[in-house]
Write a protein that holds these residues in place. Structure first.
Motif, PDB file in Angstrom:
ATOM      1  N   TRP A 183      -5.512   6.118   7.037  1.00  0.00           N
ATOM      2  CA  TRP A 183      -4.132   7.083   5.947  1.00  0.00           C
ATOM      3  C   TRP A 183      -3.757   8.156   6.280  1.00  0.00           C
ATOM      4  O   TRP A 183      -4.857   9.198   6.389  1.00  0.00           O
ATOM      5  CB  TRP A 183      -4.624   6.576   3.849  1.00  0.00           C
ATOM      6  N   PRO A 222      -7.520  -2.598   5.863  1.00  0.00           N
ATOM      7  CA  PRO A 222      -6.170  -2.221   5.184  1.00  0.00           C
ATOM      8  C   PRO A 222      -6.675  -1.346   3.914  1.00  0.00           C
ATOM      9  O   PRO A 222      -6.293  -0.538   3.942  1.00  0.00           O
ATOM     10  CB  PRO A 222      -4.847  -3.552   4.910  1.00  0.00           C
ATOM     11  N   THR A 223      -7.234  -2.576   3.362  1.00  0.00           N
ATOM     12  CA  THR A 223      -7.230  -2.213   1.649  1.00  0.00           C
ATOM     13  C   THR A 223      -8.470  -2.593   1.237  1.00  0.00           C
ATOM     14  O   THR A 223      -9.968  -3.141   1.262  1.00  0.00           O
ATOM     15  CB  THR A 223      -6.044  -2.798   0.651  1.00  0.00           C
ATOM     16  N   GLY A 276       0.591  -1.332   0.080  1.00  0.00           N
ATOM     17  CA  GLY A 276       0.081  -0.091   0.029  1.00  0.00           C
ATOM     18  C   GLY A 276       0.573   1.773   0.404  1.00  0.00           C
ATOM     19  O   GLY A 276       0.388   2.226   0.645  1.00  0.00           O
ATOM     20  N   SER A 294      -1.317   5.426  -1.603  1.00  0.00           N
ATOM     21  CA  SER A 294      -2.129   4.664  -0.689  1.00  0.00           C
ATOM     22  C   SER A 294      -3.594   4.908  -1.250  1.00  0.00           C
ATOM     23  O   SER A 294      -4.917   4.025  -0.939  1.00  0.00           O
ATOM     24  CB  SER A 294      -2.273   6.064   0.333  1.00  0.00           C
ATOM     25  N   TYR A 348      -6.883   1.871   5.633  1.00  0.00           N
ATOM     26  CA  TYR A 348      -7.269   1.440   7.128  1.00  0.00           C
ATOM     27  C   TYR A 348      -8.750   1.145   7.456  1.00  0.00           C
ATOM     28  O   TYR A 348      -8.737   2.715   8.565  1.00  0.00           O
ATOM     29  CB  TYR A 348      -6.267   1.602   7.932  1.00  0.00           C
ATOM     30  N   TRP A 371      -5.979   2.285   0.165  1.00  0.00           N
ATOM     31  CA  TRP A 371      -5.065   1.681   1.514  1.00  0.00           C
ATOM     32  C   TRP A 371      -5.906   2.334   2.801  1.00  0.00           C
ATOM     33  O   TRP A 371      -4.898   3.536   2.835  1.00  0.00           O
ATOM     34  CB  TRP A 371      -3.936   1.287   1.385  1.00  0.00           C
ATOM     35  N   ARG A 423      -7.442   0.569  -6.459  1.00  0.00           N
ATOM     36  CA  ARG A 423      -6.753  -0.464  -4.721  1.00  0.00           C
ATOM     37  C   ARG A 423      -6.441   0.655  -3.816  1.00  0.00           C
ATOM     38  O   ARG A 423      -5.688   1.580  -3.815  1.00  0.00           O
ATOM     39  CB  ARG A 423      -5.961  -1.300  -5.442  1.00  0.00           C
TER      40      ARG A 423
END
Length: 486
Positions: free
Chosen positions: A426, A373-374, A43, A46, A394, A392, A390
Motif C-alpha cells: 500500500w 491483498p486484504t 480496496g 486501503s 498486500y 488492503w 478491513r
C-alpha cells in the motif's frame, strides 16, 4: 495468461471475502457494514476508516488516520514533532548536562531514515552485523530467543557511522555495484544493480573474521498501527511452512521475545519480522540508530560494546531519580502513538480499465500468495480507530525465501539468510512523490523501479518472476499501472 493463484486469493479480489478471524466477532463478511462503512471489493479505501484523502503532496504519508479521537490526534501531533526533531548532545529530556544523542549513532532524527514517512535516502542504508554463535551460552541465548543475533565483539549489531564530538565514529561503508542485464520476452532489457557493501576507516580494530552483514534501508511507516492490530492467529493462519497446498509458497512466522513482557510472540515489523510491536520497534530505533535509551532498551550508550571503553566512559544523558533513561516513557509513547496512527492514502484510478487488467495479472502471477491483498483487524484492538477495519496492505507479514539474488546470508531469529518478511505494497505508487526523486525499492534500495524490484524476486517467487518476464508489453504495463494505483 499464466494463472497461478489460489481460490482464496481470487475470492478476496472478486468477491470481497475477508480472511478468517481469530476473535469472537461474528463472521459474516459484511464486517464493514456492521462498522458503518460500505464494502470496497477492490480496496479503494486501503486502510478502511483510517484511509486518508486530499491532494497528493510530498507529505501525504504523514497524515493521521481521519477516524482518530481528539486525544489521539493531539498525541499524534506531539509525536510528529518528536519524529522530526533533531537530537544532539545535551538534548536529553531529563538532563541539562548529559547527552541524549549517541555517543555512537547513525542518525540524529527519525525523519532521516524515513523521509516524510516513506523510505530513507540511499545514503542512509544501515549495515547490520552479527557472527555465528561461538559458545554454548551464545547458542542457548539464540535457542531461547533471548537474543535474535550475536553482535560483532567490537562493533555490536550495527555499524555506527557517526559519533558525538571527541569520540571516533566506528567507521564507514563502501558500496560496489555490479550490473546484470535481464532480457524480457519481447527483447526489452532491464539493468539490475547488485550492490556489495564493505567497510572502510574502521576505528576500533578489525571486524570478526566470520562477521555477517545485512544492508537495510528504512521502510515506509504508513498504516503500521493497523498491521499491529491484526490478530496473530489471522497471520499464523496464512502460514504454510511445509507448502502443504503445493503452490510453491511456504510463508512462516518469525517468533521473537517481546522486550516489554518477556513473552515469545509473533514478530511482524522489520525487514525480517524480527520485532513484535511498534513500541519495541521505536525503542530499538532509539537505541540502535540514535543512541537514546528507553525503558525497553535502557543501556545509556546504545550499541557501544564492552570493548569500546572510551564510548562507555562518555557522559550519559540520564540522572538519578524516577526517570533513568534519556527518553522517558512519555516520549517513547508519544512517538509510538504518532507512528501507530498514520493513515494510508486512498488508491488512485482504481476503476481504470488498465488498472483492473493489471489486477487480474497480479492475481494470475500468484503475487497474492505472499502479498495477501486484504486483512481484517481485531475487534479487540487497543485503539478504537484500529478495530474491525478491513485493510488492503498486500502483505501476509510472514517470512519467505526470496532466493540467492536477494539473500543476505545473515539469520535473524527464526529467519534464515534467504528469508524476508513480505513488505506491504500500500502506498507504493506514491514512492517517487514522497521520496522527491528517484525511488529505491527492496531492503537495500537496489531497485530504482518496480520492474527491477520484480525481476529481483527469486526463491518462492521465481515462477512469478519468470512469468512476469514473459508477459506481453500490454500486460506488463497493466500490472505496473495496478501497482502504481496502490
Amino acid at each position: 495468461m499464466y494463472v497461478h493463484a489460489s481460490v482464496a486469493v481470487i475470492a478476496i479480489f472478486l468477491a470481497g471475502v475477508a480472511p478468517a478471524r481469530s476473535d469472537d466477532l461474528p463472521q459474516a463478511f459484511p464486517l464493514l457494514e456492521t462498522a458503518g462503512a460500505a464494502p470496497q471489493p477492490f480496496g479503494i479505501d486501503s486502510a478502511g476508516e483510517g484511509t486518508t484523502r486530499g491532494p497528493a503532496t510530498k507529505a501525504i504519508f504523514l497524515r493521521p488516520q481521519p477516524n482518530l479521537s481528539l486525544e489521539l490526534r493531539t498525541t499524534s501531533v506531539l509525536g510528529k514533532e518528536l519524529f522530526e526533531q533533531g537530537w544532539h548532545p545535551g538534548n536529553a529530556f531529563n538532563s541539562a548536562e548529559g547527552p541524549g544523542l549517541g555517543p555512537l549513532f547513525n542518525a540524529s532524527t527519525c525523519e532521516t531514515c524515513h523521509r516524510r514517512g516513506g523510505r530513507g535516502p540511499l545514503h542512509t542504508v544501515l549495515l547490520r552485523l552479527s557472527i555465528p554463535p561461538e559458545t554454548p551460552a551464545q547458542q542457548a541465548a539464540l535457542d531461547n530467543r533471548e537474543v535474535k543475533e550475536i553482535g560483532d565483539p567490537i562493533y555490536g549489531i550495527q555499524l555506527q557511522e557517526r559519533a558525538v564530538p571527541r569520540l571516533p565514529r566506528e567507521g564507514g561503508k563502501r558500496v560496489v555495484t555490479r550490473e546484470i542485464v535481464a532480457t524480457l520476452s519481447d527483447g526489452t532489457t532491464v539493468i539490475l544493480t547488485q550492490p556489495t557493501f564493505s567497510f572502510v576507516f574502521l576505528n576500533y580494530g578489525p571486524l570478526h573474521d566470520a562477521v555477517m552483514l545485512s544492508a537495510r534501508l528504512g521502510p515506509p511507516i504508513i498504516g503500521l498501527g493497523l498491521l499491529e492490530s491484526v490478530a496473530s492467529r489471522d497471520i499464523e493462519a496464512l502460514a504454510d511452512p511445509d507448502d502443504a497446498d503445493g503452490d510453491g509458497i511456504s510463508g512462516r512466522p518469525n517468533y521473537v521475545r517481546d522486550p516489554a513482557t518477556g513473552q515469545v510472540v509473533l514478530g511482524r515489523f522489520g525487514w525480517k519480522a524480527g520485532v513484535p510491536s511498534l513500541r519495541a520497534q521505536t525503542a530499538a530505533a532509539f537505541s540502535n540508530d540514535i543512541g537514546v535509551s528507553t525503558s525497553l532498551f535502557p543501556a545509556p550508550h546504545g550499541d557501544c560494546t564492552a570493548q569500546q571503553t572510551v564510548c562507555l566512559g562518555m557522559a550519559a544523558g540520564v540522572t538519578e531519580g524516577p526517570v533513568d533513561t534519556e527518553a522517558p516513557d512519555i516520549i517513547l509513547d508519544q512517538l509510538t502513538q504518532f507512528v501507530s496512527t498514520l493513515g494510508v492514502p486512498a488508491r488512485r484510478n482504481a476503476d481504470d480499465p488498465e488498472v483492473l487488467a493489471g489486477q487480474r495479472v497480479f492475481v494470475g502471477l500468484g503475487c497474492g500468495g505472499c502479498h495477501t491483498p486484504t486483512l481484517v483487524t481485531s475487534h479487540a484492538a487497543e485503539k478504537a480507530a484500529h478495530r474491525s477495519q478491513r485493510i488492503w496492505p498486500y502483505t501476509d507479514l510472514l517470512l519467505h525465501d526470496m532466493g540467492e539474488g536477494l539473500a543476505d546470508h545473515r539469520p535473524e531469529g527464526d529467519a534464515t539468510g534467504f528469508e524476508w518478511r513480505t513488505p506491504p505494497l500500500w502506498g507504493i505508487g506514491l514512492t517517487e512523490l514522497v521520496f522527491g526523486g528517484k525511488a529505491a525499492f527492496l531492503h537495500d534500495g537496489r531497485a530504482p523501479t518496480l520492474t527491477a524490484a520484480i525481476l529481483w524476486h527469486g526463491g518462492e517467487a521465481q515462477a512469478a518472476r519468470e512469468t512476469f518476464a514473459s508477459l506481453s508489453p500490454a500486460d506488463r504495463e497493466a500490472l505496473l499501472a495496478f501497482l502504481t494505483s496502490l
